[in-house]
Design an enzyme around this catalytic site. Structure first.
Site, PDB file in Angstrom:
ATOM      1  N   LYS A   1      -4.395   8.112   6.843  1.00  5.71           N
ATOM      2  CA  LYS A   1      -3.712   6.824   6.756  1.00  5.71           C
ATOM      3  C   LYS A   1      -2.457   6.867   7.622  1.00  5.71           C
ATOM      4  O   LYS A   1      -1.642   7.789   7.509  1.00  5.71           O
ATOM      5  CB  LYS A   1      -3.364   6.498   5.305  1.00  5.71           C
TER       6      LYS A   1
ATOM      7  N   LYS B   1     -15.798  11.811   9.691  1.00  8.06           N
ATOM      8  CA  LYS B   1     -16.966  12.258   8.935  1.00  8.06           C
ATOM      9  C   LYS B   1     -17.671  13.366   9.695  1.00  8.06           C
ATOM     10  O   LYS B   1     -17.720  13.346  10.934  1.00  8.06           O
ATOM     11  CB  LYS B   1     -17.959  11.106   8.735  1.00  8.06           C
TER      12      LYS B   1
ATOM     13  N   ASP C   1       0.833  -1.207   0.000  1.00  6.27           N
ATOM     14  CA  ASP C   1       0.000   0.000   0.000  1.00  6.27           C
ATOM     15  C   ASP C   1       0.867   1.257   0.000  1.00  6.27           C
ATOM     16  O   ASP C   1       0.545   2.248  -0.658  1.00  6.27           O
ATOM     17  CB  ASP C   1      -0.914   0.015   1.229  1.00  6.27           C
ATOM     18  N   ALA C   2       1.971   1.225   0.758  1.00  2.30           N
ATOM     19  CA  ALA C   2       2.843   2.397   0.854  1.00  2.30           C
ATOM     20  C   ALA C   2       3.461   2.731  -0.499  1.00  2.30           C
ATOM     21  O   ALA C   2       3.525   3.897  -0.910  1.00  2.30           O
ATOM     22  CB  ALA C   2       3.938   2.149   1.886  1.00  2.30           C
TER      23      ALA C   2
ATOM     24  N   LYS D   1     -10.670   2.739   9.926  1.00  2.00           N
ATOM     25  CA  LYS D   1     -10.738   2.407   8.503  1.00  2.00           C
ATOM     26  C   LYS D   1     -10.371   0.933   8.346  1.00  2.00           C
ATOM     27  O   LYS D   1      -9.199   0.558   8.421  1.00  2.00           O
ATOM     28  CB  LYS D   1      -9.780   3.291   7.698  1.00  2.00           C
TER      29      LYS D   1
ATOM     30  N   GLU E   1     -13.976   7.013  13.188  1.00  2.00           N
ATOM     31  CA  GLU E   1     -14.051   5.556  13.243  1.00  2.00           C
ATOM     32  C   GLU E   1     -12.829   4.933  12.566  1.00  2.00           C
ATOM     33  O   GLU E   1     -12.065   5.625  11.882  1.00  2.00           O
ATOM     34  CB  GLU E   1     -15.333   5.071  12.552  1.00  2.00           C
TER      35      GLU E   1
ATOM     36  N   SER F   1     -15.088   6.942  -3.357  1.00  2.00           N
ATOM     37  CA  SER F   1     -13.862   6.698  -2.598  1.00  2.00           C
ATOM     38  C   SER F   1     -13.749   7.767  -1.521  1.00  2.00           C
ATOM     39  O   SER F   1     -14.553   8.693  -1.463  1.00  2.00           O
ATOM     40  CB  SER F   1     -12.639   6.781  -3.523  1.00  2.00           C
TER      41      SER F   1
ATOM     42  N   CYS G   1      27.661 -23.076  20.212  1.00  2.00           N
ATOM     43  CA  CYS G   1      28.568 -23.982  20.952  1.00  2.00           C
ATOM     44  C   CYS G   1      28.611 -25.388  20.390  1.00  2.00           C
ATOM     45  O   CYS G   1      29.403 -26.213  20.865  1.00  2.00           O
ATOM     46  CB  CYS G   1      28.187 -24.025  22.428  1.00  2.00           C
TER      47      CYS G   1
ATOM     48  N   ASP H   1       0.764   4.189  -2.774  1.00  2.00           N
ATOM     49  CA  ASP H   1       0.440   5.573  -2.409  1.00  2.00           C
ATOM     50  C   ASP H   1       1.494   6.556  -2.915  1.00  2.00           C
ATOM     51  O   ASP H   1       1.167   7.665  -3.348  1.00  2.00           O
ATOM     52  CB  ASP H   1       0.309   5.705  -0.888  1.00  2.00           C
TER      53      ASP H   1
END
Length: 764
Positions: free
Chosen positions: A344, A320, A61-62, A146, A144, A110, A444, A65
C-alpha cells in the site's frame, strides 16, 4: 507492520522426539492493554460496518490502517486477548440483510498488506525462499495495480452468468446478480468455448476517474450533493435495491482471478488472464510478469508517480506468484494467501477539518479560492492549505466551511480536497456554512469580473497595480523556468511588492500582504540594488525550543537587525540577490519570454519562439505583419491560442515599458546566433521520455529545437523518433506498437550530430 495470520491456533515447533509441546507463556495482560483492546475492537468493527455495509467511511484508509496495526501489535504481545470476533480473524465485512446471502464455491480471501518497501522486500524474499526450499525455482511475480473498488465473484455455468455476489465475510456474500447484469463490461455469456461447466471469476467493480467527475457534474447540475469518492460510490451503486438505478451509474469491472476452477488447465496466473480475455472478460491493462525484485520495485515506483493518470483510482500494488502449482503449494493462512501480498502506497487520503475558504489573486489576475484546514500529515508532509481552483469547483465538490473533508495529495505533490464526509456534517460545531465568492479584489479592492464572456474564472482587471498580481509575477520571473534567481523566492517577492499586513495572530495565523512595497513594477526588478530595502519588514513567528508560540513580530527581511555594536546592513542573502540579478541579465531569450508572464507562454513555446525569431525585436516586428496570427500559429510549439496571447500582450503600453526597462538595465533581449550548430533535424518530430543518463529533459529538447527539429510531447504516427531513458513508460509502449524507431542517449547524440542515417538501424 506486515499483516500476518491469526496468532490463535498456529502450530508450535516441537523437537524430533516424541514429547508433548510445552505451553508458551504470555506476558501478563495489563488492565490498560485489555481496555485498549476492547476499544480498538469496537472502533474497528464500527468503521468496517460503515465502510463495507453503508459505503460511508467515517475515517480515512490511513487512519484505519493505523488502528488495525495497533490491534495486531496488542494481539502479538497478548495472544490470550484474541477473541473469535476480533477484526483480525475475519475477512471483509458482514453480509447485509438487504440482500440474499449466497455461499461462494471457493472462499474469497483478503490480502496481506505491507506498508513499506522494506517490508515488501522481506515478504518477497521469504516467499521465494519457501518456494526454493520446496525444490522449486525462483518464482516469477505477476505484478498488478490494486484497484480501489468492490470485490465481486461471478459464477458462470456452461458459460452463462447465473450469479454475482460481493465478497462479504469471504465465505458468504450478498447476491447482487441483477445489479451486476447492468454493467456493460461483464458478458452475460462467455465468448468462445472450452470453459468449465462451472467457474467462479473474480474481480473488482469500480467507477473510472473520468466517469466519476462526469457523474458528480450531473449531480451538482441537478442540485444534489456530489459523491465523496469513486470507491464508495461504486459500492453504493452495486447495492441499490432497484437495478434500474444501478444502470444509471458508470460502473466498470476488471477481473483478476478465479475461485472454483475445476477442469481449468492453465499453468500460470498470467496465462489465466489471457484465457479470461479470450472469453470476453475485462482484463486490466496494468499488469506485468516480472522476474526480479528490482523490477517489482521499479513497477511500484512508476505507478506511484503516475497513479492519477490511470483509468481508475488505486491504493497500492498487488504481487502474486505467477505459477499456479506453486500457489497451491504455498496455500493460505486462515485469512490470506501465502502467495500474494499487497503493497500500500503511503496514505494519500486523510480526514481533516475545513476551517475557512479564502481567495488568492494570481499573476494573470485570476481569483482562486483556497482551503485553510487543520494541519494534517498526508503522504509524508504536513498540509494546511489546498487549492479549490474556482467557485464552480467549490460547488461541485459540495464542501461547506466547517466540514470534515477528505484530503488527498495528488501525485504526492499537490494537496486536493476530494469532498466532504457527509456522515459527520451535522455534528460540526459551529455549524457549517456556505462559501461566498467575493465581488471585489481582496488585494486592491477592484471589482472582479470574467475577462471574457462565458469564462468560468473571475479576474481582477487591475493588472498593473494590484499588489497580489505583482507579487505573483515577480515570483514567477525569478522561478526556475524564468531567470532562475534563487535568492528571489516567493517570500522575498511578497516583501518587495506587497509589504506586510496585519498581525497574523489576529488574522487566523495567515500572513496577509498589505501593499504596496518598494518595488511597484517588475520593470524595475533589475534595479533592486538601487532601492532602499532597509525598512522592509515581515512578520515572523517567535519560537521556543523549536516550537511556534503563536506570537508574531515584525523583523527586517533584507537587512540584518541593528544592535548596539553593529548597524543594520544588507544580509548575505540580499548580497546574493544582487549578484544573481546581474547574472540573470545574460539569460537566453527563452527565459526572458517566460519571465514576461505572457499568458499561455511557458518554456516550450518560449524556446520555439526564441529559435524561430532570435530576439525580442524580431518578435515585435513579426507581430506587425498583416498575417501575424497565421505566421505565429505556424511555429511548432506555438499555435493559434498562444499567437493570440502574444499579440494581446504586446499591444499593452506598460508591457512595452517592462521590455524597455529590462533592456536599459542590460538584459540581453536576443540570442547570439551560433552558425556552427548544423540543422541536422529539420523536418523531424522527436519525443523524449524517461530519464537519460547525462541529459536533462529540457537539455534534450533544446538540442532538438536548435537543430531545427520539433520536440513533441506525445507519440503519434507522425513521430520520427522516440528517445527513451529509464522509466520511459507508456510513450515507449506506444512507439513500439506504432513501429517508431526508439533511440537511447548514445543513438540520440549520433542523431544530433549526423542527422538520420537512412541505412542505419535505430538503437533499441
Amino acid at each position: 507492520m506486515v499483516r500476518q495470520g491469526s496468532f490463535v491456533g498456529q502450530d508450535r515447533t516441537v523437537s524430533s522426539q516424541n514429547v508433548e509441546p510445552q505451553p508458551v507463556e504470555s506476558p501478563p495482560v495489563e488492565p490498560s492493554a485489555a481496555e485498549r483492546y476492547v476499544v480498538l475492537v469496537e472502533l474497528i468493527q464500527s468503521y468496517r460496518a460503515a465502510y463495507y455495509n453503508e459505503d460511508a467511511p467515517l475515517v480515512s484508509d490511513a487512519e484505519f490502517d493505523l488502528l488495525y496495526s495497533e490491534l495486531e501489535t496488542l494481539e502479538a504481545l497478548h495472544p490470550q486477548l484474541v477473541s473469535n470476533d476480533s477484526p483480525t480473524q475475519v475477512v471483509g465485512g458482514d453480509v447485509s440483510v438487504a440482500f440474499a446471502a449466497v455461499e461462494h464455491l471457493a472462499r474469497m480471501y483478503s490480502l496481506e498488506d505491507v506498508f513499506s518497501l522494506a517490508e515488501l522486500e522481506a515478504w518477497l524474499l521469504k516467499a521465494a525462499a519457501s518456494v526454493e526450499n520446496r525444490g522449486g525455482t525462483a518464482p516469477k511475480w505477476l505484478t498488478e495495480l490494486k484497484i480501489d473498488g468492490l470485490a465481486v465473484n461471478l459464477l458462470y455455468r456452461d458459460g452463462v452468468l447465473v450469479r454475482a455476489a460481493t465478497r462479504g465475510d469471504g465465505t458468504t456474500g450478498e447476491d447482487v446478480t441483477h445489479n451486476v447484469a447492468t454493467i456493460k463490461d461483464i458478458p452475460q455469456k462467455l465468448h468462445g468455448s472450452g470453459f468449465p461447466a462451472e467457474v467462479e471469476i473474480r474481480g473488482e467493480v469500480f467507477i473510472g476517474s473520468k466517469d466519476f467527475l462526469a457523474l458528480n457534474e450531473v449531480m451538482v447540475a441537478a442540485g444534489k450533493a456530489p459523491y465523496a469518492n469513486p470507491r464508495n460510490t461504486a459500492a453504493g451503486s452495486l447495492r441499490q435495491k432497484d437495478a434500474a438505478e444501478t444502470a444509471k451509474r458508470p460502473l466498470s469491472m476488471f477481473v483478476h482471478g478465479i475461485g472454483a476452477r475445476e477442469g481449468l488447465t492453465t499453468a500460470t496466473q498470467s496465462e489465466t488472464y489471457e484465457l479470461l480475455k479470450s472469453w470476453g472478460m475485462p482484463i486490466s491493462p496494468y499488469y506485468k510478469v516480472l522476474d526480479t525484485l528490482p523490477e517489482v520495485m521499479d513497477f511500484i515506483a512508476y505507478y506511484g508517480e503516475h497513479r492519477h493518470d490511470l483509468i481508475h483510482e488505486i491504493d497500492g500494488i498487488v504481487v502474486k506468484v505467477d505459477d499456479l502449482a506453486t500457489q497451491r503449494e504455498l496455500g493460505h493462512t486462515s485469512r490470506v494467501p501465502r502467495w500474494s501480498v499487497a503493497y500500500k502506497y503511503p496514505p494519500e487520503e486523510v480526514h481533516t477539518k475545513l476551517l475557512d475558504i479564502r481567495v488568492n489573486v494570481g499573476r494573470t489576475g485570476r481569483v482562486t479560492p483556497y482551503a485553510i484546514m487543520e494541519p494534517v500529515l498526508v503522504a509524508g508532509s504536513t498540509v494546511e492549505m489546498a487549492t479549490l481552483h474556482n467557485q464552480d469547483v467549490v460547488k461541485a465538490k459540495g464542501i461547506l466551511i466547517g466540514d470534515i473533508v477528505v484530503l488527498r495529495k495528488a501525485g504526492d505533490v499537490i494537496p486536493e480536497i476530494v469532498g466532504p464526509v457527509m456522515a459527520l456534517r451535522d455534528a460540526q460545531v459551529p455549524p457549517v456554512r456556505e462559501f461566498i465568492m467575493p465581488t471585489h479584489c481582496p488585494s486592491c479592492g477592484t471589482e472582479l469580473a470574467p475577462s471574457k464572456e462565458g469564462d468560468i474564472d473571475i479576474r481582477c482587471p487591475n493588472s498593473r497595480s494590484c499588489p497580489s498580481q505583482l507579487t505573483e509575477r515577480v515570483a514567477h520571473l525569478a522561478g526556475r523556468g524564468g531567470f532562475d534567481i534563487e535568492a528571489l523566492g516567493y517570500e522575498a517577492a511578497r516583501a518587495l511588492t506587497a509589504g506586510h499586513g496585519p498581525d497574523p495572530a489576529e488574522n487566523g495565523g495567515i500572513i496577509a500582504p498589505a501593499g504596496p512595497g518598494p518595488l511597484v513594477s517588475e520593470a524595475h526588478v533589475f534595479d533592486i540594488a538601487q532601492l532602499d530595502l532597509s525598512g522592509v519588514m515581515v512578520w515572523r513567528e517567535k519560537r521556543s525550543k523549536g516550537e511556534g508560540t503563536g506570537i508574531f513580530e515584525l523583523t527586517p527581511y533584507f537587512y540584518t537587525k541593528a544592535t548596539a555594536k553593529k548597524p543594520s546592513v544588507p544580509s548575505k542573502t540580499t548580497e546574493k540577490l544582487y549578484q544573481e540579478l546581474e547574472k540573470a541579465k545574460k539569460a537566453p531569450l527563452w527565459r526572458v519570454l517566460v519571465a514576461l508572464s505572457i499568458r499561455h507562454v511557458g518554456p516550450t513555446a518560449s524556446r520555439a519562439l526564441a529559435t524561430r525569431y532570435g530576439s525580442i525585436t524580431a518578435i515585435a516586428e513579426a507581430l506587425k505583419a498583416p498575417n501575424a496570427r497565421e505566421q505565429l500559429a505556424d511555429v511548432d510549439g506555438v499555435g493559434a491560442i498562444i499567437a493570440e496571447a502574444l499579440i494581446e500582450w504586446f499591444e499593452v503600453d506598460w508591457h512595452q515599458e517592462i521590455i524597455a526597462a529590462w533592456a536599459a538595465s542590460g538584459v540581453l533581449m536576443a540570442d547570439a546566433v551560433d552558425e556552427s550548430v548544423p540543422k541536422t533535424l529539420e523536418g523531424l518530430t522527436i519525443v523524449v521520455t524517461g530519464t537519460l543518463p547525462t541529459l536533462s529533459r529540457d537539455e534534450a529538447k533544446e538540442a532538438i529545437i536548435t537543430r531545427g527539429g520539433k520536440a513533441a510531447g506525445s507519440v503519434s504516427k507522425n513521430t520520427s523518433y522516440v528517445v527513451a531513458g529509464e522509466a520511459a513508460g507508456t510513450k515507449l509502449d506506444k512507439a513500439e506498437a506504432l513501429g517508431i524507431p526508439v533511440l537511447d542517449e548514445d543513438g540520440f547524440l549520433q542523431l544530433l550530430a549526423n542527422g538520420p542515417l537512412l541505412d542505419a538501424e535505430p538503437t533499441e
